[in-house]
Design a protein around this motif. Sequence first.
Motif, PDB file in Angstrom:
ATOM      1  N   PHE A 182     -42.112 -20.410   6.381  1.00 26.63           N
ATOM      2  CA  PHE A 182     -40.861 -20.911   5.801  1.00 26.63           C
ATOM      3  C   PHE A 182     -39.615 -20.386   6.516  1.00 26.63           C
ATOM      4  CE2 PHE A 182     -42.052 -17.199   3.362  1.00 26.63           C
ATOM      5  CZ  PHE A 182     -40.878 -16.539   3.064  1.00 26.63           C
ATOM      6  N   CYS A 183     -39.807 -19.623   7.578  1.00 26.75           N
ATOM      7  CA  CYS A 183     -38.694 -19.239   8.437  1.00 26.75           C
ATOM      8  C   CYS A 183     -39.250 -18.893   9.813  1.00 26.75           C
ATOM      9  CB  CYS A 183     -37.933 -18.043   7.863  1.00 26.75           C
ATOM     10  SG  CYS A 183     -36.512 -17.530   8.877  1.00 26.75           S
ATOM     11  N   ILE A 184     -38.564 -19.348  10.863  1.00 29.45           N
ATOM     12  CA  ILE A 184     -38.962 -19.060  12.238  1.00 29.45           C
ATOM     13  C   ILE A 184     -37.761 -18.514  12.992  1.00 29.45           C
ATOM     14  CG2 ILE A 184     -39.811 -20.017  14.411  1.00 29.45           C
ATOM     15  CD1 ILE A 184     -41.246 -22.182  12.849  1.00 29.45           C
ATOM     16  N   ASN A 185     -37.976 -17.423  13.708  1.00 26.52           N
ATOM     17  CA  ASN A 185     -36.951 -16.886  14.587  1.00 26.52           C
ATOM     18  C   ASN A 185     -36.978 -17.691  15.888  1.00 26.52           C
ATOM     19  OD1 ASN A 185     -35.218 -15.407  16.165  1.00 26.52           O
ATOM     20  ND2 ASN A 185     -36.177 -13.421  15.748  1.00 26.52           N
ATOM     21  N   LEU A 237     -45.040 -22.991  18.691  1.00 28.94           N
ATOM     22  CA  LEU A 237     -46.007 -24.083  18.734  1.00 28.94           C
ATOM     23  C   LEU A 237     -46.251 -24.737  17.378  1.00 28.94           C
ATOM     24  CD1 LEU A 237     -48.668 -22.553  21.166  1.00 28.94           C
ATOM     25  CD2 LEU A 237     -46.789 -24.114  21.720  1.00 28.94           C
ATOM     26  N   VAL A 238     -45.542 -24.298  16.337  1.00 33.20           N
ATOM     27  CA  VAL A 238     -45.723 -24.874  15.001  1.00 33.20           C
ATOM     28  C   VAL A 238     -44.378 -25.318  14.445  1.00 33.20           C
ATOM     29  CG1 VAL A 238     -47.822 -23.599  14.410  1.00 33.20           C
ATOM     30  CG2 VAL A 238     -45.580 -22.578  13.954  1.00 33.20           C
ATOM     31  N   GLU A 239     -44.435 -26.242  13.505  1.00 31.48           N
ATOM     32  CA  GLU A 239     -43.226 -26.706  12.826  1.00 31.48           C
ATOM     33  C   GLU A 239     -42.919 -25.806  11.633  1.00 31.48           C
ATOM     34  OE1 GLU A 239     -41.072 -29.258  13.401  1.00 31.48           O
ATOM     35  OE2 GLU A 239     -42.070 -29.687  15.304  1.00 31.48           O
ATOM     36  N   ASN A 240     -41.649 -25.556  11.423  1.00 29.71           N
ATOM     37  CA  ASN A 240     -41.227 -24.807  10.242  1.00 29.71           C
ATOM     38  C   ASN A 240     -41.612 -25.576   8.978  1.00 29.71           C
ATOM     39  OD1 ASN A 240     -40.087 -22.673   8.900  1.00 29.71           O
ATOM     40  ND2 ASN A 240     -37.982 -23.148   9.464  1.00 29.71           N
ATOM     41  N   GLY A 241     -42.066 -24.850   7.967  1.00 32.16           N
ATOM     42  CA  GLY A 241     -42.430 -25.477   6.697  1.00 32.16           C
ATOM     43  C   GLY A 241     -43.876 -25.902   6.593  1.00 32.16           C
ATOM     44  N   THR A 242     -44.659 -25.707   7.659  1.00 32.93           N
ATOM     45  CA  THR A 242     -46.049 -26.166   7.648  1.00 32.93           C
ATOM     46  C   THR A 242     -46.977 -25.105   7.074  1.00 32.93           C
ATOM     47  OG1 THR A 242     -46.344 -25.424   9.929  1.00 32.93           O
ATOM     48  CG2 THR A 242     -45.729 -27.718   9.599  1.00 32.93           C
ATOM     49  N   HIS A 243     -48.148 -25.574   6.647  1.00 32.33           N
ATOM     50  CA  HIS A 243     -49.219 -24.684   6.195  1.00 32.33           C
ATOM     51  C   HIS A 243     -50.205 -24.537   7.335  1.00 32.33           C
ATOM     52  CE1 HIS A 243     -52.943 -23.438   4.079  1.00 32.33           C
ATOM     53  NE2 HIS A 243     -52.088 -22.787   3.302  1.00 32.33           N
ATOM     54  N   VAL A 244     -50.529 -23.297   7.676  1.00 32.92           N
ATOM     55  CA  VAL A 244     -51.443 -23.038   8.788  1.00 32.92           C
ATOM     56  C   VAL A 244     -52.667 -22.273   8.294  1.00 32.92           C
ATOM     57  CG1 VAL A 244     -49.618 -23.061  10.523  1.00 32.92           C
ATOM     58  CG2 VAL A 244     -50.221 -20.905   9.405  1.00 32.92           C
ATOM     59  N   LYS A 245     -53.724 -22.353   9.077  1.00 31.75           N
ATOM     60  CA  LYS A 245     -54.975 -21.681   8.754  1.00 31.75           C
ATOM     61  C   LYS A 245     -55.107 -20.389   9.564  1.00 31.75           C
ATOM     62  CE  LYS A 245     -56.706 -24.845   5.959  1.00 31.75           C
ATOM     63  NZ  LYS A 245     -57.002 -24.556   4.532  1.00 31.75           N
ATOM     64  N   LYS A 246     -55.919 -19.481   9.071  1.00 31.96           N
ATOM     65  CA  LYS A 246     -56.181 -18.235   9.768  1.00 31.96           C
ATOM     66  C   LYS A 246     -56.646 -18.518  11.200  1.00 31.96           C
ATOM     67  CE  LYS A 246     -58.882 -13.954   9.407  1.00 31.96           C
ATOM     68  NZ  LYS A 246     -59.861 -13.192   8.585  1.00 31.96           N
ATOM     69  N   LYS A 247     -56.059 -17.796  12.144  1.00 30.86           N
ATOM     70  CA  LYS A 247     -56.353 -17.874  13.585  1.00 30.86           C
ATOM     71  C   LYS A 247     -55.747 -19.104  14.276  1.00 30.86           C
ATOM     72  CE  LYS A 247     -60.409 -14.889  13.575  1.00 30.86           C
ATOM     73  NZ  LYS A 247     -61.833 -14.717  13.995  1.00 30.86           N
ATOM     74  N   ASP A 248     -54.976 -19.927  13.541  1.00 28.39           N
ATOM     75  CA  ASP A 248     -54.200 -20.964  14.222  1.00 28.39           C
ATOM     76  C   ASP A 248     -53.192 -20.294  15.158  1.00 28.39           C
ATOM     77  OD1 ASP A 248     -55.499 -22.992  12.915  1.00 28.39           O
ATOM     78  OD2 ASP A 248     -53.830 -23.551  11.605  1.00 28.39           O
ATOM     79  N   PHE A 282     -42.088 -14.917  12.470  1.00 26.84           N
ATOM     80  CA  PHE A 282     -42.445 -15.925  11.475  1.00 26.84           C
ATOM     81  C   PHE A 282     -42.455 -15.286  10.084  1.00 26.84           C
ATOM     82  CE2 PHE A 282     -44.646 -17.191  15.388  1.00 26.84           C
ATOM     83  CZ  PHE A 282     -44.251 -18.505  15.525  1.00 26.84           C
ATOM     84  N   HIS A 283     -41.732 -15.884   9.132  1.00 25.28           N
ATOM     85  CA  HIS A 283     -41.785 -15.446   7.736  1.00 25.28           C
ATOM     86  C   HIS A 283     -42.815 -16.317   7.036  1.00 25.28           C
ATOM     87  CE1 HIS A 283     -39.088 -13.609   4.337  1.00 25.28           C
ATOM     88  NE2 HIS A 283     -40.257 -12.996   4.471  1.00 25.28           N
ATOM     89  N   VAL A 284     -43.862 -15.687   6.513  1.00 26.93           N
ATOM     90  CA  VAL A 284     -44.997 -16.444   5.980  1.00 26.93           C
ATOM     91  C   VAL A 284     -45.352 -15.995   4.577  1.00 26.93           C
ATOM     92  CG1 VAL A 284     -45.904 -16.795   8.302  1.00 26.93           C
ATOM     93  CG2 VAL A 284     -46.757 -14.869   6.925  1.00 26.93           C
ATOM     94  N   THR A 306     -27.571 -19.729   5.145  1.00 26.69           N
ATOM     95  CA  THR A 306     -28.537 -20.113   6.165  1.00 26.69           C
ATOM     96  C   THR A 306     -29.200 -18.838   6.672  1.00 26.69           C
ATOM     97  OG1 THR A 306     -27.185 -19.872   8.155  1.00 26.69           O
ATOM     98  CG2 THR A 306     -26.919 -21.904   6.911  1.00 26.69           C
ATOM     99  N   GLY A 307     -30.187 -19.002   7.558  1.00 27.89           N
ATOM    100  CA  GLY A 307     -30.755 -17.837   8.206  1.00 27.89           C
ATOM    101  C   GLY A 307     -29.718 -17.196   9.123  1.00 27.89           C
ATOM    102  N   GLY A 308     -29.767 -15.872   9.244  1.00 29.31           N
ATOM    103  CA  GLY A 308     -28.843 -15.175  10.123  1.00 29.31           C
ATOM    104  C   GLY A 308     -29.296 -15.237  11.570  1.00 29.31           C
ATOM    105  N   GLY A 309     -28.359 -15.244  12.491  1.00 25.81           N
ATOM    106  CA  GLY A 309     -28.689 -15.272  13.913  1.00 25.81           C
ATOM    107  C   GLY A 309     -29.475 -16.519  14.272  1.00 25.81           C
ATOM    108  N   GLU A 310     -30.631 -16.327  14.922  1.00 23.20           N
ATOM    109  CA  GLU A 310     -31.476 -17.446  15.326  1.00 23.20           C
ATOM    110  C   GLU A 310     -32.588 -17.737  14.323  1.00 23.20           C
ATOM    111  OE1 GLU A 310     -31.080 -19.532  17.966  1.00 23.20           O
ATOM    112  OE2 GLU A 310     -29.152 -18.510  18.196  1.00 23.20           O
ATOM    113  N   ARG A 311     -32.550 -17.092  13.164  1.00 26.46           N
ATOM    114  CA  ARG A 311     -33.583 -17.335  12.157  1.00 26.46           C
ATOM    115  C   ARG A 311     -33.309 -18.645  11.433  1.00 26.46           C
ATOM    116  NH1 ARG A 311     -34.748 -11.351   9.436  1.00 26.46           N
ATOM    117  NH2 ARG A 311     -35.336 -10.318  11.398  1.00 26.46           N
ATOM    118  N   ASP A 312     -34.281 -19.524  11.481  1.00 28.24           N
ATOM    119  CA  ASP A 312     -34.151 -20.876  10.930  1.00 28.24           C
ATOM    120  C   ASP A 312     -34.974 -20.974   9.648  1.00 28.24           C
ATOM    121  OD1 ASP A 312     -33.773 -23.545  10.489  1.00 28.24           O
ATOM    122  OD2 ASP A 312     -34.661 -24.240  12.360  1.00 28.24           O
ATOM    123  N   ASN A 313     -34.290 -21.074   8.516  1.00 25.62           N
ATOM    124  CA  ASN A 313     -34.962 -21.175   7.222  1.00 25.62           C
ATOM    125  C   ASN A 313     -35.266 -22.626   6.879  1.00 25.62           C
ATOM    126  OD1 ASN A 313     -35.222 -18.496   6.085  1.00 25.62           O
ATOM    127  ND2 ASN A 313     -33.001 -18.444   5.896  1.00 25.62           N
TER     128      ASN A 313
END
Length: 316
Positions: free
Chosen positions: A295-298, A259-270, A310-312, A143-150
């Motif tokens: 694909f990963c959020i702390n 403000l975003v869900e993990n695993g989502t695709h976002v656009k520039k400046k979102d 954010f790992h993007v 899994t992600g280490g600490g509070e990092r959610d993969n």
Amino acid sequence: MSNKPLIILGQNIPEGKRTVLDIEVAKLHTRTTVKVPVIIERSKIEGPVILLLAGVHGDEINGVSIIREIIDQKLNVPKKGTIICIPVFNIFGYLIQTREFPDGRDLNRMFPGTLNGSLASQFAHQFTQEIAPFVDYVIDYHTGGGERDNITQIRLDSVEEKTLELANVFNPPFVVHSSYIAKSLRESLKKMGKTVLLFEGGKSKNLDPVVIHHGIRGTKNVLIHLGFIDGEVSLALKPTFIKKAKWLRSNHSGMFKILVENGTHVKKKDILGVIQDPFGEFKKNIYAPFDCHIFCINKTPIVNKGEALFHVSIEE
């Protein structure tokens, strides 16, 4: 014709039976012996050997639950070959819910280990000598280490066609290119000629039912594909492949609001999140610098300047 002998931890593994062995790690200060259970199911029909292994880091328990469910559903009983399950590898860390071994070392940086080194190094050496040589395939659950959610993903070196094929059979939401890390279990097994899938999903000290579901389904797919068990492979997803990635880091310190869900695709400046102070005087948005997948959020609530958030993906 009888199958060739399979000797693990000094014992001959009988055909058509369940065998439970123990890796004896060390003794506690109370002189109580600490043992790591190794659950082996060997068919009467000759075939490959696969190892399902979790808990290299003691606080990463999603993988422990995945293997537990695999055993409970008897998916580890092969029609051919041998399935070895080690649900909790770092038993010390699991007992007190820490990532490291009692000597403070990261077990996943100690392979292949040494006979007379640190406790973690000796344990890595025992595994490398007495279990690893006899396996053909490994699924290593993290899994992600600490509070990092993969988000659920398989990590691999994308130039390895056989591994990439198995990753697509596993059928996770994401497949991520990941170079080998020196002295990791994955690198050590690769040097021994083994095929390794590195599973990542969720975060430490947390049981995520979605991640566990993906892990069970994917493992079952691989076991079916390799001929260990009967069934049909379930390709329910079209995995997103990430070849290059980077961490987006905080430019400020403060409270972190996602403000975003993990695993989502976002656009520039979102807007991905907000850094703010507790006094209502400071608020800074975190913007996507380009189109990308997250694909990963702390998920730590308080961050410091420079912290990875954010790992993007870097899309080509």
